[in-house]
Design a protein around this motif. Sequence first.
Motif, PDB file in Angstrom:
ATOM      1  N   GLU A 267       0.805  -1.233   0.000  1.00  0.00           N
ATOM      2  CA  GLU A 267       0.000   0.000   0.000  1.00  0.00           C
ATOM      3  C   GLU A 267       0.834   1.278   0.000  1.00  0.00           C
ATOM      4  OE1 GLU A 267      -3.134   0.053   2.903  1.00  0.00           O
ATOM      5  OE2 GLU A 267      -3.472  -2.119   2.743  1.00  0.00           O
ATOM      6  N   ALA A 268       2.136   1.168   0.202  1.00  0.00           N
ATOM      7  CA  ALA A 268       2.965   2.379   0.217  1.00  0.00           C
ATOM      8  C   ALA A 268       3.116   2.924  -1.203  1.00  0.00           C
ATOM      9  CB  ALA A 268       4.333   2.079   0.806  1.00  0.00           C
ATOM     10  N   ARG A 269       3.087   4.239  -1.320  1.00  0.00           N
ATOM     11  CA  ARG A 269       3.296   4.904  -2.612  1.00  0.00           C
ATOM     12  C   ARG A 269       4.718   5.444  -2.631  1.00  0.00           C
ATOM     13  NH1 ARG A 269       1.727  10.687  -4.336  1.00  0.00           N
ATOM     14  NH2 ARG A 269       1.968  10.649  -6.608  1.00  0.00           N
ATOM     15  N   ILE A 270       5.543   4.893  -3.513  1.00  0.00           N
ATOM     16  CA  ILE A 270       6.960   5.239  -3.571  1.00  0.00           C
ATOM     17  C   ILE A 270       7.177   6.223  -4.725  1.00  0.00           C
ATOM     18  CG2 ILE A 270       9.296   4.325  -3.578  1.00  0.00           C
ATOM     19  CD1 ILE A 270       7.402   3.182  -1.397  1.00  0.00           C
ATOM     20  N   VAL A 271       7.706   7.400  -4.414  1.00  0.00           N
ATOM     21  CA  VAL A 271       7.920   8.425  -5.438  1.00  0.00           C
ATOM     22  C   VAL A 271       9.376   8.888  -5.407  1.00  0.00           C
ATOM     23  CG1 VAL A 271       7.163  10.636  -6.369  1.00  0.00           C
ATOM     24  CG2 VAL A 271       5.545   9.192  -5.096  1.00  0.00           C
ATOM     25  N   PRO A 272      10.219   8.386  -6.322  1.00  0.00           N
ATOM     26  CA  PRO A 272      11.589   8.915  -6.404  1.00  0.00           C
ATOM     27  C   PRO A 272      11.570  10.378  -6.833  1.00  0.00           C
ATOM     28  CG  PRO A 272      11.388   6.797  -7.538  1.00  0.00           C
ATOM     29  CD  PRO A 272       9.992   7.272  -7.241  1.00  0.00           C
ATOM     30  N   LEU A 273      12.342  11.207  -6.164  1.00  0.00           N
ATOM     31  CA  LEU A 273      12.388  12.622  -6.502  1.00  0.00           C
ATOM     32  C   LEU A 273      13.022  12.812  -7.871  1.00  0.00           C
ATOM     33  CD1 LEU A 273      13.449  14.212  -3.078  1.00  0.00           C
ATOM     34  CD2 LEU A 273      11.171  14.082  -4.092  1.00  0.00           C
ATOM     35  N   ALA A 274      12.418  13.646  -8.674  1.00  0.00           N
ATOM     36  CA  ALA A 274      12.921  13.875 -10.027  1.00  0.00           C
ATOM     37  C   ALA A 274      14.185  14.721 -10.013  1.00  0.00           C
ATOM     38  CB  ALA A 274      11.850  14.568 -10.874  1.00  0.00           C
ATOM     39  N   GLN A 275      14.362  15.555  -8.975  1.00  0.00           N
ATOM     40  CA  GLN A 275      15.547  16.410  -8.880  1.00  0.00           C
ATOM     41  C   GLN A 275      16.770  15.526  -8.628  1.00  0.00           C
ATOM     42  OE1 GLN A 275      18.224  18.672  -9.176  1.00  0.00           O
ATOM     43  NE2 GLN A 275      16.324  19.830  -9.289  1.00  0.00           N
ATOM     44  N   SER A 276      17.593  15.340  -9.665  1.00  0.00           N
ATOM     45  CA  SER A 276      18.700  14.387  -9.578  1.00  0.00           C
ATOM     46  C   SER A 276      20.041  15.053  -9.335  1.00  0.00           C
ATOM     47  CB  SER A 276      18.778  13.564 -10.866  1.00  0.00           C
ATOM     48  OG  SER A 276      18.952  14.410 -11.993  1.00  0.00           O
ATOM     49  N   GLY A 277      20.061  16.370  -9.100  1.00  0.00           N
ATOM     50  CA  GLY A 277      21.315  17.040  -8.834  1.00  0.00           C
ATOM     51  C   GLY A 277      21.737  16.870  -7.382  1.00  0.00           C
ATOM     52  N   CYS A 278      22.916  17.362  -7.054  1.00  0.00           N
ATOM     53  CA  CYS A 278      23.416  17.276  -5.684  1.00  0.00           C
ATOM     54  C   CYS A 278      22.551  18.120  -4.759  1.00  0.00           C
ATOM     55  CB  CYS A 278      24.873  17.750  -5.639  1.00  0.00           C
ATOM     56  SG  CYS A 278      25.592  17.706  -3.981  1.00  0.00           S
ATOM     57  N   CYS A 279      22.320  17.623  -3.541  1.00  0.00           N
ATOM     58  CA  CYS A 279      21.520  18.354  -2.564  1.00  0.00           C
ATOM     59  C   CYS A 279      22.299  19.506  -1.947  1.00  0.00           C
ATOM     60  CB  CYS A 279      21.023  17.414  -1.471  1.00  0.00           C
ATOM     61  SG  CYS A 279      22.337  16.801  -0.374  1.00  0.00           S
ATOM     62  N   GLY A 280      23.622  19.509  -2.116  1.00  0.00           N
ATOM     63  CA  GLY A 280      24.440  20.588  -1.585  1.00  0.00           C
ATOM     64  C   GLY A 280      25.297  20.206  -0.396  1.00  0.00           C
ATOM     65  N   ALA A 281      25.024  19.057   0.223  1.00  0.00           N
ATOM     66  CA  ALA A 281      25.814  18.640   1.388  1.00  0.00           C
ATOM     67  C   ALA A 281      27.262  18.375   0.965  1.00  0.00           C
ATOM     68  CB  ALA A 281      25.204  17.408   2.038  1.00  0.00           C
ATOM     69  N   ALA A 282      27.463  17.400   0.074  1.00  0.00           N
ATOM     70  CA  ALA A 282      28.761  17.142  -0.569  1.00  0.00           C
ATOM     71  C   ALA A 282      29.919  17.127   0.411  1.00  0.00           C
ATOM     72  CB  ALA A 282      29.000  18.168  -1.674  1.00  0.00           C
ATOM     73  N   GLY A 283      29.882  16.198   1.378  1.00  0.00           N
ATOM     74  CA  GLY A 283      30.949  16.145   2.360  1.00  0.00           C
ATOM     75  C   GLY A 283      30.896  17.348   3.276  1.00  0.00           C
ATOM     76  N   ASP A 284      31.939  18.190   3.250  1.00  0.00           N
ATOM     77  CA  ASP A 284      31.941  19.397   4.076  1.00  0.00           C
ATOM     78  C   ASP A 284      31.607  20.648   3.272  1.00  0.00           C
ATOM     79  OD1 ASP A 284      34.222  19.568   2.547  1.00  0.00           O
ATOM     80  OD2 ASP A 284      35.533  20.204   4.181  1.00  0.00           O
TER      81      ASP A 284
END
Length: 354
Positions: A267-284
Amino acid sequence: MRACAQGTLPASLRLVAHIDHCLGCQACEAVCPSQVPYARLLQDGRALLRAKTRPGLRARLARLLVRATNSPALVLWGYRLARIAQALGLLPLLGEPLATGLRDLPSRARVRPMRTTLTHGPAAALFTGCTADLDRETLNAALRLLAAVGEPVNLPPSQGCCGALARHAGWADIAARQEHRNREAFAGASAVITTASGCAAALRLADREGPFPPVFDIHRYLLAKTAIAEVRFRPWAGTIAVHSPCSLRNALRGAQDVPALLALIPEARIVPLAQSGCCGAAGDHFLREPARAQALADKTLAELATLKPDIVVSANIGCALHLAAALRRQGHDLPIVHPLLVLARQLPSPDGPC
Protein backbone atom coordinates in the motif's frame (compact mmCIF):
# COMPACT_ATOMS: atom_id res chain seq x y z
CA MET A 1 45.13 19.70 -11.40
CA ARG A 2 47.51 18.13 -13.94
CA ALA A 3 49.08 21.51 -14.72
CA CYS A 4 49.66 22.05 -11.00
CA ALA A 5 51.18 18.58 -10.60
CA GLN A 6 53.51 19.26 -13.54
CA GLY A 7 54.54 22.63 -12.17
CA THR A 8 53.17 24.71 -15.04
CA LEU A 9 50.43 26.21 -12.86
CA PRO A 10 51.40 27.50 -9.40
CA ALA A 11 49.47 26.20 -6.40
CA SER A 12 47.51 28.98 -4.73
CA LEU A 13 44.53 29.51 -2.45
CA ARG A 14 42.64 30.77 -5.51
CA LEU A 15 43.23 27.43 -7.23
CA VAL A 16 42.20 25.59 -4.06
CA ALA A 17 38.92 27.55 -4.02
CA HIS A 18 38.35 26.79 -7.70
CA ILE A 19 38.79 23.04 -7.18
CA ASP A 20 36.75 23.11 -3.97
CA HIS A 21 33.75 24.48 -5.87
CA CYS A 22 33.46 21.02 -7.43
CA LEU A 23 30.91 19.05 -5.42
CA GLY A 24 32.51 15.70 -6.19
CA CYS A 25 29.07 14.34 -7.10
CA GLN A 26 30.57 12.11 -9.85
CA ALA A 27 27.74 12.87 -12.26
CA CYS A 28 30.40 13.44 -14.92
CA GLU A 29 32.05 10.10 -14.13
CA ALA A 30 28.73 8.26 -14.36
CA VAL A 31 28.27 9.29 -18.00
CA CYS A 32 31.89 9.56 -19.18
CA PRO A 33 32.39 7.33 -22.27
CA SER A 34 36.12 7.08 -21.51
CA GLN A 35 35.44 6.03 -17.89
CA VAL A 36 37.81 8.63 -16.46
CA PRO A 37 38.12 7.91 -12.68
CA TYR A 38 37.38 11.50 -11.73
CA ALA A 39 36.66 10.78 -8.05
CA ARG A 40 40.19 9.47 -7.56
CA LEU A 41 41.67 12.36 -9.54
CA LEU A 42 39.76 14.90 -7.46
CA GLN A 43 40.91 13.33 -4.18
CA ASP A 44 44.54 13.24 -5.33
CA GLY A 45 44.31 16.78 -6.70
CA ARG A 46 42.98 18.16 -3.42
CA ALA A 47 45.70 16.34 -1.48
CA LEU A 48 48.33 17.80 -3.81
CA LEU A 49 47.01 21.33 -3.30
CA ARG A 50 46.89 20.89 0.47
CA ALA A 51 50.52 19.81 0.43
CA LYS A 52 51.61 22.78 -1.71
CA THR A 53 49.68 25.58 0.03
CA ARG A 54 49.78 26.94 3.57
CA PRO A 55 46.41 26.38 5.24
CA GLY A 56 44.68 29.33 6.81
CA LEU A 57 43.13 29.43 10.28
CA ARG A 58 39.79 28.09 9.05
CA ALA A 59 41.48 25.19 7.24
CA ARG A 60 43.49 24.33 10.36
CA LEU A 61 40.32 24.34 12.45
CA ALA A 62 38.64 22.11 9.86
CA ARG A 63 41.59 19.72 10.10
CA LEU A 64 41.10 19.43 13.87
CA LEU A 65 37.41 18.67 13.35
CA VAL A 66 38.21 16.03 10.72
CA ARG A 67 40.76 14.42 13.04
CA ALA A 68 38.07 14.19 15.70
CA THR A 69 36.17 11.73 13.51
CA ASN A 70 38.81 9.15 14.44
CA SER A 71 36.79 8.62 17.60
CA PRO A 72 33.00 8.18 17.57
CA ALA A 73 33.02 9.24 21.24
CA LEU A 74 34.66 12.55 20.30
CA VAL A 75 32.05 13.06 17.58
CA LEU A 76 29.28 12.58 20.14
CA TRP A 77 30.91 14.93 22.66
CA GLY A 78 31.52 17.47 19.92
CA TYR A 79 27.83 17.25 19.05
CA ARG A 80 26.85 17.84 22.67
CA LEU A 81 29.24 20.79 23.02
CA ALA A 82 27.78 22.32 19.85
CA ARG A 83 24.30 22.09 21.36
CA ILE A 84 25.55 23.74 24.58
CA ALA A 85 27.31 26.50 22.60
CA GLN A 86 24.09 27.13 20.69
CA ALA A 87 22.06 27.33 23.90
CA LEU A 88 24.54 29.85 25.33
CA GLY A 89 24.64 31.91 22.15
CA LEU A 90 28.35 31.22 21.58
CA LEU A 91 28.19 29.80 18.05
CA PRO A 92 28.81 33.17 16.31
CA LEU A 93 32.27 33.22 17.92
CA LEU A 94 33.26 30.34 15.62
CA GLY A 95 32.65 32.49 12.56
CA GLU A 96 30.70 31.69 9.44
CA PRO A 97 30.06 29.27 7.82
CA LEU A 98 30.91 26.85 10.65
CA ALA A 99 28.44 28.51 13.00
CA THR A 100 25.65 28.07 10.44
CA GLY A 101 26.42 24.38 9.99
CA LEU A 102 26.47 23.68 13.71
CA ARG A 103 23.32 25.73 14.26
CA ASP A 104 21.46 23.46 11.83
CA LEU A 105 22.30 20.21 13.62
CA PRO A 106 19.23 18.27 14.80
CA SER A 107 18.01 19.16 18.28
CA ARG A 108 19.29 16.00 19.95
CA ALA A 109 21.52 13.04 19.17
CA ARG A 110 19.89 9.66 18.66
CA VAL A 111 21.80 7.55 21.17
CA ARG A 112 19.58 4.62 22.09
CA PRO A 113 21.44 1.35 22.75
CA MET A 114 22.37 -0.69 19.71
CA ARG A 115 21.31 -4.30 19.38
CA THR A 116 24.28 -6.66 19.33
CA THR A 117 23.01 -10.11 18.36
CA LEU A 118 26.04 -11.02 16.30
CA THR A 119 27.94 -13.98 14.92
CA HIS A 120 31.50 -15.20 15.30
CA GLY A 121 34.12 -16.20 12.75
CA PRO A 122 34.25 -15.23 9.07
CA ALA A 123 31.07 -13.37 8.18
CA ALA A 124 29.85 -10.08 6.80
CA ALA A 125 30.52 -7.05 8.98
CA LEU A 126 28.37 -3.96 9.50
CA PHE A 127 30.16 -0.63 9.11
CA THR A 128 29.22 1.85 11.84
CA GLY A 129 31.70 4.62 11.03
CA CYS A 130 32.11 7.80 13.06
CA THR A 131 28.39 8.60 13.30
CA ALA A 132 27.36 5.43 15.16
CA ASP A 133 26.41 7.33 18.32
CA LEU A 134 24.37 9.84 16.31
CA ASP A 135 22.40 7.33 14.25
CA ARG A 136 22.03 4.15 16.27
CA GLU A 137 18.40 3.79 15.26
CA THR A 138 19.47 3.24 11.66
CA LEU A 139 22.09 0.69 12.71
CA ASN A 140 19.52 -1.08 14.90
CA ALA A 141 17.16 -1.19 11.91
CA ALA A 142 19.95 -2.62 9.76
CA LEU A 143 20.60 -5.41 12.28
CA ARG A 144 16.90 -6.25 12.46
CA LEU A 145 16.50 -6.38 8.68
CA LEU A 146 19.64 -8.47 8.25
CA ALA A 147 18.33 -10.87 10.91
CA ALA A 148 15.00 -11.05 9.06
CA VAL A 149 16.78 -12.44 5.99
CA GLY A 150 18.91 -14.81 8.09
CA GLU A 151 22.10 -12.80 7.82
CA PRO A 152 23.97 -12.36 11.14
CA VAL A 153 26.86 -9.91 11.07
CA ASN A 154 29.84 -8.78 13.11
CA LEU A 155 30.46 -5.25 14.38
CA PRO A 156 34.26 -4.89 14.67
CA PRO A 157 34.83 -2.58 17.67
CA SER A 158 38.09 -1.15 16.29
CA GLN A 159 36.54 0.31 13.12
CA GLY A 160 36.26 4.07 12.61
CA CYS A 161 35.57 6.86 10.14
CA CYS A 162 35.56 5.86 6.47
CA GLY A 163 37.89 8.75 5.59
CA ALA A 164 35.44 10.56 3.31
CA LEU A 165 35.57 13.91 5.13
CA ALA A 166 39.38 13.88 5.20
CA ARG A 167 39.55 13.02 1.50
CA HIS A 168 37.00 15.73 0.67
CA ALA A 169 39.17 18.27 2.46
CA GLY A 170 42.45 17.04 0.97
CA TRP A 171 43.93 15.75 4.24
CA ALA A 172 45.39 12.58 2.72
CA ASP A 173 47.46 11.71 5.81
CA ILE A 174 44.39 11.60 8.07
CA ALA A 175 42.40 9.61 5.49
CA ALA A 176 45.24 7.10 5.07
CA ARG A 177 45.34 6.42 8.81
CA GLN A 178 41.57 6.00 8.95
CA GLU A 179 41.59 3.65 5.98
CA HIS A 180 44.43 1.60 7.49
CA ARG A 181 42.49 1.29 10.73
CA ASN A 182 39.43 -0.03 8.89
CA ARG A 183 41.53 -2.37 6.77
CA GLU A 184 42.79 -4.01 9.95
CA ALA A 185 39.35 -3.97 11.63
CA PHE A 186 37.64 -5.74 8.71
CA ALA A 187 40.43 -8.20 7.91
CA GLY A 188 38.84 -11.62 7.44
CA ALA A 189 35.31 -10.33 6.89
CA SER A 190 33.50 -11.83 3.92
CA ALA A 191 31.96 -8.43 3.12
CA VAL A 192 31.50 -4.95 4.58
CA ILE A 193 27.92 -3.68 4.65
CA THR A 194 27.27 0.04 4.99
CA THR A 195 24.11 1.98 5.78
CA ALA A 196 25.47 5.30 4.44
CA SER A 197 26.09 5.45 0.70
CA GLY A 198 28.80 8.07 1.16
CA CYS A 199 30.75 5.70 3.38
CA ALA A 200 30.36 2.86 0.88
CA ALA A 201 31.76 5.03 -1.91
CA ALA A 202 34.69 6.12 0.28
CA LEU A 203 35.52 2.57 1.37
CA ARG A 204 35.52 1.37 -2.23
CA LEU A 205 38.04 4.07 -3.11
CA ALA A 206 40.20 3.03 -0.15
CA ASP A 207 40.91 -0.42 -1.58
CA ARG A 208 43.63 0.93 -3.87
CA GLU A 209 46.01 1.18 -0.90
CA GLY A 210 45.65 -2.48 0.11
CA PRO A 211 43.27 -5.45 0.21
CA PHE A 212 39.79 -4.72 1.50
CA PRO A 213 36.70 -6.98 1.65
CA PRO A 214 33.94 -6.33 -0.92
CA VAL A 215 31.88 -3.29 0.11
CA PHE A 216 28.08 -3.34 -0.28
CA ASP A 217 25.44 -0.73 0.25
CA ILE A 218 22.90 -2.45 2.50
CA HIS A 219 19.95 -1.89 0.17
CA ARG A 220 21.56 -3.84 -2.65
CA TYR A 221 22.81 -6.45 -0.17
CA LEU A 222 19.27 -7.06 1.10
CA LEU A 223 17.81 -7.20 -2.40
CA ALA A 224 20.32 -9.89 -3.33
CA LYS A 225 18.97 -12.15 -0.55
CA THR A 226 16.16 -14.41 -1.76
CA ALA A 227 14.75 -14.42 1.78
CA ILE A 228 13.76 -10.76 1.46
CA ALA A 229 10.83 -11.80 -0.74
CA GLU A 230 9.54 -13.98 2.13
CA VAL A 231 9.44 -11.13 4.66
CA ARG A 232 5.83 -10.03 5.07
CA PHE A 233 6.04 -6.33 5.74
CA ARG A 234 2.98 -4.75 7.31
CA PRO A 235 0.99 -2.37 5.05
CA TRP A 236 1.40 1.39 5.30
CA ALA A 237 -0.75 3.65 3.15
CA GLY A 238 1.53 6.65 2.90
CA THR A 239 3.60 8.51 0.31
CA ILE A 240 7.36 8.05 0.59
CA ALA A 241 9.54 10.50 -1.32
CA VAL A 242 12.91 8.94 -2.12
CA HIS A 243 15.94 11.20 -2.29
CA SER A 244 18.82 9.57 -4.18
CA PRO A 245 22.22 10.77 -2.87
CA CYS A 246 24.97 11.38 -5.44
CA SER A 247 27.09 8.69 -3.80
CA LEU A 248 24.34 6.12 -4.25
CA ARG A 249 23.31 7.23 -7.73
CA ASN A 250 26.64 8.00 -9.36
CA ALA A 251 29.34 6.22 -7.35
CA LEU A 252 27.47 3.01 -6.47
CA ARG A 253 25.02 2.98 -9.40
CA GLY A 254 22.24 2.03 -6.99
CA ALA A 255 19.54 4.65 -7.52
CA GLN A 256 16.86 1.97 -8.03
CA ASP A 257 17.74 -0.11 -4.96
CA VAL A 258 15.95 1.98 -2.32
CA PRO A 259 12.64 2.27 -4.25
CA ALA A 260 12.79 -1.48 -4.97
CA LEU A 261 13.10 -2.30 -1.28
CA LEU A 262 10.43 0.14 -0.16
CA ALA A 263 8.08 -1.30 -2.78
CA LEU A 264 7.93 -4.44 -0.60
CA ILE A 265 5.73 -2.47 1.85
CA PRO A 266 2.10 -3.08 0.82
CA GLU A 267 0.00 0.00 0.00
CA ALA A 268 2.96 2.38 0.22
CA ARG A 269 3.30 4.90 -2.61
CA ILE A 270 6.96 5.24 -3.57
CA VAL A 271 7.92 8.43 -5.44
CA PRO A 272 11.59 8.92 -6.40
CA LEU A 273 12.39 12.62 -6.50
CA ALA A 274 12.92 13.88 -10.03
CA GLN A 275 15.55 16.41 -8.88
CA SER A 276 18.70 14.39 -9.58
CA GLY A 277 21.32 17.04 -8.83
CA CYS A 278 23.42 17.28 -5.68
CA CYS A 279 21.52 18.35 -2.56
CA GLY A 280 24.44 20.59 -1.59
CA ALA A 281 25.81 18.64 1.39
CA ALA A 282 28.76 17.14 -0.57
CA GLY A 283 30.95 16.14 2.36
CA ASP A 284 31.94 19.40 4.08
CA HIS A 285 30.76 21.61 1.20
CA PHE A 286 27.71 22.76 3.20
CA LEU A 287 30.11 24.15 5.81
CA ARG A 288 32.51 25.77 3.35
CA GLU A 289 29.90 27.15 0.96
CA PRO A 290 26.59 27.50 2.87
CA ALA A 291 24.97 29.81 0.30
CA ARG A 292 25.72 27.46 -2.60
CA ALA A 293 24.62 24.47 -0.52
CA GLN A 294 21.33 26.14 0.37
CA ALA A 295 20.65 27.05 -3.27
CA LEU A 296 21.07 23.40 -4.25
CA ALA A 297 18.86 22.20 -1.39
CA ASP A 298 16.15 24.66 -2.41
CA LYS A 299 15.61 22.73 -5.66
CA THR A 300 14.78 19.58 -3.74
CA LEU A 301 12.63 21.49 -1.26
CA ALA A 302 10.60 23.00 -4.09
CA GLU A 303 9.83 19.53 -5.41
CA LEU A 304 8.84 18.32 -1.94
CA ALA A 305 6.50 21.28 -1.56
CA THR A 306 4.68 20.18 -4.71
CA LEU A 307 4.69 16.48 -3.90
CA LYS A 308 3.63 16.82 -0.23
CA PRO A 309 4.81 13.36 0.88
CA ASP A 310 4.22 11.87 4.32
CA ILE A 311 7.91 11.14 4.77
CA VAL A 312 11.22 11.58 2.92
CA VAL A 313 14.00 9.00 2.92
CA SER A 314 17.68 9.42 2.09
CA ALA A 315 20.36 6.72 2.21
CA ASN A 316 23.16 9.08 3.25
CA ILE A 317 23.28 10.71 6.68
CA GLY A 318 25.02 13.86 5.41
CA CYS A 319 22.32 14.49 2.81
CA ALA A 320 19.54 13.77 5.31
CA LEU A 321 20.93 16.20 7.89
CA HIS A 322 21.49 18.92 5.27
CA LEU A 323 17.99 18.65 3.80
CA ALA A 324 16.39 18.43 7.25
CA ALA A 325 18.19 21.63 8.28
CA ALA A 326 17.04 23.36 5.08
CA LEU A 327 13.45 22.32 5.80
CA ARG A 328 13.65 23.63 9.38
CA ARG A 329 14.90 26.99 8.12
CA GLN A 330 11.73 27.22 6.02
CA GLY A 331 9.54 26.29 8.96
CA HIS A 332 8.63 22.76 7.81
CA ASP A 333 8.60 19.66 10.03
CA LEU A 334 8.57 17.05 7.25
CA PRO A 335 10.56 14.07 8.58
CA ILE A 336 13.64 12.91 6.65
CA VAL A 337 14.82 9.47 7.76
CA HIS A 338 16.87 6.55 6.53
CA PRO A 339 14.97 4.03 4.34
CA LEU A 340 15.89 1.25 6.77
CA LEU A 341 13.84 2.89 9.53
CA VAL A 342 10.72 2.82 7.37
CA LEU A 343 11.30 -0.82 6.46
CA ALA A 344 12.06 -1.90 10.04
CA ARG A 345 8.90 -0.25 11.35
CA GLN A 346 6.86 -2.40 8.99
CA LEU A 347 8.45 -5.72 9.95
CA PRO A 348 5.94 -8.32 11.17
CA SER A 349 6.99 -7.85 14.83
CA PRO A 350 8.09 -4.25 15.30
CA ASP A 351 9.91 -3.60 18.58
CA GLY A 352 12.83 -1.71 20.04
CA PRO A 353 13.90 1.75 18.91
CA CYS A 354 12.66 1.19 15.35
